[in-house]
Motif scaffolding. Structure first.
Motif, PDB file in Angstrom:
ATOM      1  N   LEU A 126      -6.754 -15.099  18.674  1.00 19.78           N
ATOM      2  CA  LEU A 126      -6.607 -13.835  17.511  1.00 19.78           C
ATOM      3  C   LEU A 126      -8.045 -13.589  17.210  1.00 19.78           C
ATOM      4  CD1 LEU A 126      -3.489 -14.687  15.344  1.00 19.78           C
ATOM      5  CD2 LEU A 126      -3.491 -13.187  17.413  1.00 19.78           C
ATOM      6  N   SER A 127      -8.237 -12.313  17.035  1.00 21.87           N
ATOM      7  CA  SER A 127      -9.577 -11.845  16.316  1.00 21.87           C
ATOM      8  C   SER A 127      -9.664 -12.049  14.762  1.00 21.87           C
ATOM      9  CB  SER A 127      -9.859 -10.488  16.764  1.00 21.87           C
ATOM     10  OG  SER A 127      -8.944  -9.644  15.945  1.00 21.87           O
ATOM     11  N   ASP A 128     -10.754 -11.811  14.188  1.00 17.51           N
ATOM     12  CA  ASP A 128     -10.820 -12.091  12.792  1.00 17.51           C
ATOM     13  C   ASP A 128     -10.098 -11.032  12.029  1.00 17.51           C
ATOM     14  OD1 ASP A 128     -12.230 -14.473  12.573  1.00 17.51           O
ATOM     15  OD2 ASP A 128     -14.195 -13.610  12.507  1.00 17.51           O
ATOM     16  N   SER A 129     -10.195  -9.887  12.790  1.00 19.22           N
ATOM     17  CA  SER A 129      -9.301  -8.721  12.237  1.00 19.22           C
ATOM     18  C   SER A 129      -7.744  -8.922  11.975  1.00 19.22           C
ATOM     19  CB  SER A 129      -9.640  -7.318  12.957  1.00 19.22           C
ATOM     20  OG  SER A 129     -11.011  -7.180  12.941  1.00 19.22           O
ATOM     21  N   LYS A 130      -7.286  -9.664  12.987  1.00 21.49           N
ATOM     22  CA  LYS A 130      -5.733  -9.851  13.050  1.00 21.49           C
ATOM     23  C   LYS A 130      -5.498 -11.206  11.929  1.00 21.49           C
ATOM     24  CE  LYS A 130      -4.162  -8.202  17.500  1.00 21.49           C
ATOM     25  NZ  LYS A 130      -3.450  -8.466  18.776  1.00 21.49           N
ATOM     26  N   LEU A 131      -6.340 -11.967  12.153  1.00 12.46           N
ATOM     27  CA  LEU A 131      -6.245 -12.893  11.089  1.00 12.46           C
ATOM     28  C   LEU A 131      -6.213 -12.282   9.700  1.00 12.46           C
ATOM     29  CD1 LEU A 131      -8.465 -15.831  12.620  1.00 12.46           C
ATOM     30  CD2 LEU A 131      -5.984 -15.745  12.195  1.00 12.46           C
ATOM     31  N   GLY A 132      -7.182 -11.546   9.531  1.00 15.33           N
ATOM     32  CA  GLY A 132      -7.377 -10.985   8.069  1.00 15.33           C
ATOM     33  C   GLY A 132      -6.087  -9.952   7.682  1.00 15.33           C
ATOM     34  N   SER A 133      -5.473  -9.429   8.730  1.00 14.91           N
ATOM     35  CA  SER A 133      -4.356  -8.786   8.284  1.00 14.91           C
ATOM     36  C   SER A 133      -3.106  -9.489   8.095  1.00 14.91           C
ATOM     37  CB  SER A 133      -3.966  -7.886   9.900  1.00 14.91           C
ATOM     38  OG  SER A 133      -3.522  -8.479  10.636  1.00 14.91           O
ATOM     39  N   LEU A 134      -3.008 -10.730   8.494  1.00 21.64           N
ATOM     40  CA  LEU A 134      -1.854 -11.571   8.387  1.00 21.64           C
ATOM     41  C   LEU A 134      -1.869 -12.006   6.751  1.00 21.64           C
ATOM     42  CD1 LEU A 134      -1.654 -13.868  11.563  1.00 21.64           C
ATOM     43  CD2 LEU A 134      -0.167 -12.072  10.827  1.00 21.64           C
ATOM     44  N   GLY A 135      -3.146 -12.042   6.263  1.00 22.93           N
ATOM     45  CA  GLY A 135      -3.325 -12.348   4.849  1.00 22.93           C
ATOM     46  C   GLY A 135      -3.281 -11.054   3.946  1.00 22.93           C
ATOM     47  N   GLY A 136      -3.676  -9.937   4.360  1.00 23.04           N
ATOM     48  CA  GLY A 136      -3.869  -8.719   3.748  1.00 23.04           C
ATOM     49  C   GLY A 136      -2.371  -7.990   3.623  1.00 23.04           C
ATOM     50  N   ILE A 137      -1.431  -8.317   4.637  1.00 22.92           N
ATOM     51  CA  ILE A 137      -0.050  -7.603   4.515  1.00 22.92           C
ATOM     52  C   ILE A 137       0.682  -8.098   3.484  1.00 22.92           C
ATOM     53  CG2 ILE A 137       0.923  -9.457   6.084  1.00 22.92           C
ATOM     54  CD1 ILE A 137       1.791  -5.684   5.675  1.00 22.92           C
ATOM     55  N   VAL A 138       0.543  -9.398   3.045  1.00 20.27           N
ATOM     56  CA  VAL A 138       1.176  -9.937   1.915  1.00 20.27           C
ATOM     57  C   VAL A 138       0.930  -9.018   0.475  1.00 20.27           C
ATOM     58  CG1 VAL A 138       1.732 -12.109   0.573  1.00 20.27           C
ATOM     59  CG2 VAL A 138       1.306 -12.158   2.948  1.00 20.27           C
ATOM     60  N   ALA A 139      -0.580  -9.181   0.319  1.00 25.40           N
ATOM     61  CA  ALA A 139      -0.743  -8.238  -1.039  1.00 25.40           C
ATOM     62  C   ALA A 139      -0.789  -6.991  -0.912  1.00 25.40           C
ATOM     63  CB  ALA A 139      -2.501  -8.677  -1.060  1.00 25.40           C
ATOM     64  N   LEU A 140      -0.793  -6.392   0.359  1.00 17.53           N
ATOM     65  CA  LEU A 140      -0.265  -4.880   0.340  1.00 17.53           C
ATOM     66  C   LEU A 140       1.176  -4.649   0.005  1.00 17.53           C
ATOM     67  CD1 LEU A 140      -1.070  -2.070   1.394  1.00 17.53           C
ATOM     68  CD2 LEU A 140      -0.205  -2.665   3.612  1.00 17.53           C
ATOM     69  N   MET A 141       1.985  -5.557   0.357  1.00 13.93           N
ATOM     70  CA  MET A 141       3.341  -5.391   0.248  1.00 13.93           C
ATOM     71  C   MET A 141       3.670  -5.509  -1.480  1.00 13.93           C
ATOM     72  SD  MET A 141       4.622  -4.548   2.770  1.00 13.93           S
ATOM     73  CE  MET A 141       6.396  -4.074   2.239  1.00 13.93           C
ATOM     74  N   VAL A 142       2.888  -6.626  -1.881  1.00 17.38           N
ATOM     75  CA  VAL A 142       2.965  -6.780  -3.287  1.00 17.38           C
ATOM     76  C   VAL A 142       2.353  -5.588  -4.041  1.00 17.38           C
ATOM     77  CG1 VAL A 142       1.984  -8.135  -5.363  1.00 17.38           C
ATOM     78  CG2 VAL A 142       2.483  -9.265  -3.240  1.00 17.38           C
ATOM     79  N   GLY A 143       1.459  -4.917  -3.707  1.00 16.40           N
ATOM     80  CA  GLY A 143       0.842  -3.874  -4.225  1.00 16.40           C
ATOM     81  C   GLY A 143       1.869  -2.606  -4.243  1.00 16.40           C
ATOM     82  N   LEU A 144       2.523  -2.351  -3.106  1.00 13.57           N
ATOM     83  CA  LEU A 144       3.595  -1.236  -2.739  1.00 13.57           C
ATOM     84  C   LEU A 144       4.593  -1.371  -3.633  1.00 13.57           C
ATOM     85  CD1 LEU A 144       2.854  -0.587   0.995  1.00 13.57           C
ATOM     86  CD2 LEU A 144       1.988   0.867  -1.175  1.00 13.57           C
ATOM     87  N   LEU A 145       5.425  -2.642  -3.774  1.00 12.43           N
ATOM     88  CA  LEU A 145       6.441  -2.816  -4.166  1.00 12.43           C
ATOM     89  C   LEU A 145       6.518  -3.508  -5.709  1.00 12.43           C
ATOM     90  CD1 LEU A 145       8.207  -4.495  -1.078  1.00 12.43           C
ATOM     91  CD2 LEU A 145       8.339  -2.049  -2.014  1.00 12.43           C
ATOM     92  N   ALA A 146       5.533  -3.993  -6.281  1.00 10.45           N
ATOM     93  CA  ALA A 146       5.513  -4.471  -7.564  1.00 10.45           C
ATOM     94  C   ALA A 146       5.899  -3.581  -8.617  1.00 10.45           C
ATOM     95  CB  ALA A 146       3.877  -4.906  -8.003  1.00 10.45           C
ATOM     96  N   PHE A 147       5.517  -2.155  -8.426  1.00  9.53           N
ATOM     97  CA  PHE A 147       6.035  -1.282  -9.559  1.00  9.53           C
ATOM     98  C   PHE A 147       7.536  -0.899  -9.574  1.00  9.53           C
ATOM     99  CE2 PHE A 147       6.655   2.976 -11.306  1.00  9.53           C
ATOM    100  CZ  PHE A 147       5.925   2.827 -12.361  1.00  9.53           C
ATOM    101  N   PRO A 148       8.148  -0.477  -8.339  1.00 11.30           N
ATOM    102  CA  PRO A 148       9.462  -0.228  -8.252  1.00 11.30           C
ATOM    103  C   PRO A 148      10.297  -1.311  -8.681  1.00 11.30           C
ATOM    104  CG  PRO A 148       8.460  -0.308  -6.078  1.00 11.30           C
ATOM    105  CD  PRO A 148       7.763  -0.230  -7.031  1.00 11.30           C
ATOM    106  N   LEU A 149       9.889  -2.586  -8.137  1.00  9.88           N
ATOM    107  CA  LEU A 149      10.684  -3.894  -8.334  1.00  9.88           C
ATOM    108  C   LEU A 149      10.696  -4.194  -9.993  1.00  9.88           C
ATOM    109  CD1 LEU A 149      10.125  -6.142  -5.156  1.00  9.88           C
ATOM    110  CD2 LEU A 149      12.117  -4.852  -5.662  1.00  9.88           C
ATOM    111  N   SER A 150       9.506  -4.077 -10.570  1.00 15.11           N
ATOM    112  CA  SER A 150       9.393  -4.244 -12.043  1.00 15.11           C
ATOM    113  C   SER A 150      10.365  -3.273 -12.795  1.00 15.11           C
ATOM    114  CB  SER A 150       8.158  -4.519 -12.318  1.00 15.11           C
ATOM    115  OG  SER A 150       7.409  -5.283 -11.517  1.00 15.11           O
ATOM    116  N   VAL A 151      10.163  -2.264 -12.421  1.00 15.27           N
ATOM    117  CA  VAL A 151      11.269  -1.303 -12.782  1.00 15.27           C
ATOM    118  C   VAL A 151      12.534  -1.473 -13.130  1.00 15.27           C
ATOM    119  CG1 VAL A 151      12.129   1.241 -13.091  1.00 15.27           C
ATOM    120  CG2 VAL A 151       9.527   1.026 -12.619  1.00 15.27           C
ATOM    121  N   MET A 152      13.057  -2.075 -11.756  1.00 11.24           N
ATOM    122  CA  MET A 152      14.516  -2.597 -11.585  1.00 11.24           C
ATOM    123  C   MET A 152      14.595  -3.876 -12.426  1.00 11.24           C
ATOM    124  SD  MET A 152      14.544  -2.309  -7.360  1.00 11.24           S
ATOM    125  CE  MET A 152      16.188  -3.215  -7.306  1.00 11.24           C
TER     126      MET A 152
END
Length: 451
Positions: free
Chosen positions: A63-89
């Motif tokens: 794997l390239s460093d970009s792909k390794l970084g994406s495996l870490g970044g996708i977690v925080a991205l989902m947290v950012g996208l879903l934290a608001f609606p899930l907290s409203v719920m």
């Protein structure tokens, strides 16, 4: 912030805390804090165990460093996208129920990562880890701060958020050790099983009914009861002032630096100090621990210095942001060796010291009825501006500049964080007075005390 507290202007909030004392029995409050903190540790252990096995995955799957970084970044991205609606719920359907569902999902997904056979499957597994973690940070801190006195807000915020750094320490250290002795798959499996056990214990001890009967509803809760949650009605309260927006933005940019350090320091020590995975994980874990200590110390200092003048919270954030800029830039320009390690250690200590003050400022500038959602907004800013792009951006830069070159550029983000904190400080007193007037009109009047 949370059940039973009104995060209005600081003088009003402190008067209220002085009259009411602890919303629940101290022992129960600390027990809930301990279990919530343990779940947060599990959250970040599941997130950061990946960093300990970066070198192994890079070699096995090419794997390239970009792909390794994406495996870490996708977690925080989902947290950012879903934290608001899930907290409203969560504010509507029950915070404890949401926390248990979240912990179960991220733990099962982490076990699933142990079974991945390639980058694509690992990416999907990490995505669901992010979905599970999306509700926890904002809702968990709302539960915790709702059962403690208001005067402890910045200290507890810093301590709770620091659980992310401490979980990172355990994730990279234990993950690296397990990976060295049993293989990287067992590193993921251990983290997932630990999270499932904690979720069971939390569900037995902490329930919606116990929290409800102990605290009782506030006037803000009663006003919100029975009404559907509408985003259009929430937005004016979540983005009601220049200073609260500045707190969101400054906190997010500053955590980009801390998040990238936690993600990439294991690889940095592996590549530039020739350490094996287990040893590199332990070394990086020490720096993650320093980041967590900085969060706690930042919160404690913020509470202390703002007892007389509330605006000093912003001064703490500014010192940490500017200090990290200077020290981390210097560290990665120094040659490999002990001087670099020492300067990097102090810079890491300051890199996330803004977390406690920023969380307290958000609490003081938003109404009680949207407590979890306000922290979801802070989580969204932390994730979308910081924790999600940090690892991925560093990986992209590393593919072009090398990892050392990428880390030399990284601290410059603190310039944007500092600018946001300067703007927020300028408007803070005015915005507190506005929210204080709102609080007095919404709540029964209390005897006022000076901040």
């Amino acid at each position: 912030m949370g059940i039973g507290l009104h995060p209005g202007a600081e003088p009003v909030a402190k008067a209220r805390a002085a009259g009411a004392g602890w919303p629940v029995r101290r022992r129960y409050a600390w027990l809930v804090f301990a279990l919530s903190f343990a779940l947060l540790l599990s959250d970040y252990m599941s997130r950061q165990v990946l960093n300990a096995v970066f070198p192994l995955l890079k070699d096995e799957w090419l794997l390239s460093d970009s792909k390794l970084g994406s495996l870490g970044g996708i977690v925080a991205l989902m947290v950012g996208l879903l934290a608001f609606p899930l907290s409203v719920m969560a504010d509507r359907w029950g915070r404890v129920r949401m926390l248990l569902l979240a912990a179960t999902l991220w733990s099962v997904a982490t076990v699933g990562c142990a079974l991945a056979t390639g980058y694509g499957q690992m990416f999907v597994g990490r995505l669901f880890v992010g979905v599970g973690e999306a509700a926890y940070g904002s809702v968990g801190i709302a539960v915790v701060l709702g059962i403690f006195p208001t005067a402890m807000r910045a200290t507890l915020s810093g301590a709770f958020i620091a659980g992310g750094a401490f979980g990172s320490v355990l994730g990279v250290s234990i993950g690296g050790f397990v990976a060295d002795h049993f293989g990287w798959r067992w590193a993921f499996a251990v983290m997932g099983i630990f999270g499932l056990v904690l979720a069971v214990v939390y569900g037995v001890v902490v329930t919606e009914d116990r929290l409800r009967t102990k605290t009782g509803p506030t006037a803000g809760d009663r006003a919100a009861a029975g009404r559907p949650v509408r985003v259009r009605a929430l937005l004016p309260r979540l983005f009601s002032s220049v200073s609260v927006i500045s707190a969101y933005v400054g906190s997010g940019f500053q955590l980009l630096i801390a998040g990238a350090l936690i993600t990439w320091l294991p690889s940095y020590f592996d590549r530039y100090y020739d350490m094996p995975s287990g040893q590199a994980g332990v070394a990086a874990g020490v720096f993650a621990l320093l980041i967590g200590v900085g969060m706690i110390v930042g919160g404690i200092v913020s509470d202390r210095v703002s007892q007389v003048t509330a605006i000093r919270k912003w001064d703490v954030a500014l010192i940490c942001s500017l200090g990290s800029l200077v020290l981390l830039t210097t560290a990665f320009l120094l040659p490999i060796g002990l001087p670099q390690v020492l300067v990097l250690a102090v810079g890491s200590l300051l890199s996330a010291g803004t977390a406690g003050p920023a969380a307290a400022m958000v609490a003081n500038l938003t109404p009680a009825s949207v407590a979890a959602t306000a922290f979801a907004t802070l989580t969204l800013a932390n994730s979308l501006l910081g924790l999600a792009p940090g690892p991925a951006l560093t990986g992209i830069l590393a593919d072009h500049l090398g990892l050392r070159g990428a880390l030399q550029v990284l601290p410059l983000v603190a310039i944007a964080a500092t600018a946001a904190f300067v703007i927020g400080r300028r408007f803070y007193d005015r915005d507190l007075r506005r929210l204080g007037a709102y609080a007095e009109s919404a709540e029964p009047r209390q005897p006022e005390q000076t901040a």
